[in-house]
Design a protein around this motif. Sequence first.
Motif, PDB file in Angstrom:
ATOM      1  N   TYR A   1       2.885  -4.461   7.412  1.00 22.99           N
ATOM      2  CA  TYR A   1       1.536  -4.457   7.995  1.00 22.99           C
ATOM      3  C   TYR A   1       1.411  -5.500   9.097  1.00 22.99           C
ATOM      4  CZ  TYR A   1      -3.538  -4.742   8.390  1.00 22.99           C
ATOM      5  OH  TYR A   1      -4.821  -4.746   8.870  1.00 22.99           O
TER       6      TYR A   1
ATOM      7  N   ARG B   1      -7.162   0.058  10.056  1.00 26.20           N
ATOM      8  CA  ARG B   1      -5.808  -0.104  10.592  1.00 26.20           C
ATOM      9  C   ARG B   1      -4.810   0.714   9.787  1.00 26.20           C
ATOM     10  NH1 ARG B   1      -2.670   0.432  14.237  1.00 26.20           N
ATOM     11  NH2 ARG B   1      -0.851  -0.913  14.331  1.00 26.20           N
ATOM     12  N   ILE B   2      -4.951   0.753   8.472  1.00 31.13           N
ATOM     13  CA  ILE B   2      -4.077   1.582   7.637  1.00 31.13           C
ATOM     14  C   ILE B   2      -4.208   3.045   8.039  1.00 31.13           C
ATOM     15  CG2 ILE B   2      -3.745   2.479   5.289  1.00 31.13           C
ATOM     16  CD1 ILE B   2      -4.342  -0.368   4.268  1.00 31.13           C
ATOM     17  N   GLU B   3      -5.428   3.494   8.263  1.00 35.54           N
ATOM     18  CA  GLU B   3      -5.651   4.882   8.681  1.00 35.54           C
ATOM     19  C   GLU B   3      -4.975   5.170  10.019  1.00 35.54           C
ATOM     20  OE1 GLU B   3      -9.439   7.706   9.721  1.00 35.54           O
ATOM     21  OE2 GLU B   3      -9.631   6.323   8.036  1.00 35.54           O
TER      22      GLU B   3
ATOM     23  N   LEU C   1      -8.631  -1.249   6.239  1.00 31.22           N
ATOM     24  CA  LEU C   1      -8.583   0.194   5.954  1.00 31.22           C
ATOM     25  C   LEU C   1      -8.527   1.020   7.233  1.00 31.22           C
ATOM     26  CD1 LEU C   1     -11.059   0.472   2.948  1.00 31.22           C
ATOM     27  CD2 LEU C   1      -8.580   0.784   2.916  1.00 31.22           C
TER      28      LEU C   1
ATOM     29  N   ILE D   1       3.473   0.569   2.957  1.00 33.95           N
ATOM     30  CA  ILE D   1       3.134  -0.466   3.929  1.00 33.95           C
ATOM     31  C   ILE D   1       3.117  -1.793   3.175  1.00 33.95           C
ATOM     32  CG2 ILE D   1       1.493  -1.264   5.666  1.00 33.95           C
ATOM     33  CD1 ILE D   1       0.373   1.596   5.764  1.00 33.95           C
TER      34      ILE D   1
ATOM     35  N   LEU E   1      -1.227   5.427   9.359  1.00 31.38           N
ATOM     36  CA  LEU E   1      -0.889   6.697   8.702  1.00 31.38           C
ATOM     37  C   LEU E   1      -0.983   7.865   9.671  1.00 31.38           C
ATOM     38  CD1 LEU E   1      -2.618   6.226   5.222  1.00 31.38           C
ATOM     39  CD2 LEU E   1      -0.189   5.966   5.792  1.00 31.38           C
TER      40      LEU E   1
ATOM     41  N   TYR F   1       0.852  -1.187   0.000  1.00 32.07           N
ATOM     42  CA  TYR F   1       0.000   0.000   0.000  1.00 32.07           C
ATOM     43  C   TYR F   1       0.890   1.240   0.000  1.00 32.07           C
ATOM     44  CZ  TYR F   1      -3.753   3.161   1.444  1.00 32.07           C
ATOM     45  OH  TYR F   1      -4.681   4.177   1.504  1.00 32.07           O
TER      46      TYR F   1
ATOM     47  N   CYS G   1      -5.472  -8.343   1.367  1.00 32.76           N
ATOM     48  CA  CYS G   1      -6.487  -7.808   0.461  1.00 32.76           C
ATOM     49  C   CYS G   1      -7.148  -8.953  -0.300  1.00 32.76           C
ATOM     50  CB  CYS G   1      -5.862  -6.825  -0.526  1.00 32.76           C
ATOM     51  SG  CYS G   1      -4.756  -7.586  -1.732  1.00 32.76           S
TER      52      CYS G   1
ATOM     53  N   VAL H   1       0.087  -6.051   3.105  1.00 32.92           N
ATOM     54  CA  VAL H   1      -1.269  -5.681   3.516  1.00 32.92           C
ATOM     55  C   VAL H   1      -2.249  -6.712   2.951  1.00 32.92           C
ATOM     56  CG1 VAL H   1      -3.047  -3.896   3.423  1.00 32.92           C
ATOM     57  CG2 VAL H   1      -0.631  -3.240   3.498  1.00 32.92           C
TER      58      VAL H   1
END
Length: 76
Positions: free
Chosen positions: A72, A52-54, A50, A29, A57, A18, A34, A32
Amino acid sequence: MRCLICKDGKMENACTTYFAQMSSCYVIIENVPCMKCPQCGEELFSSSVLERIEEILDSLEKIASKIFIMDYSKAA
């Protein structure tokens, strides 16, 4: 589940990388989770991934300088 883009491929569990461009840096990252279409390559993330990605970030924006690479699976 069929691919939403090509309508031909069947989405499969996979991992991807990502990329995000933020105001002060670039973030990569790796690994991840998907769903990925083997036909066209379209990737789909679950809402929990999503979120967790937020979170990742948001935390990195405060400390990262130019480029930050994270795995990740080690952050999740």
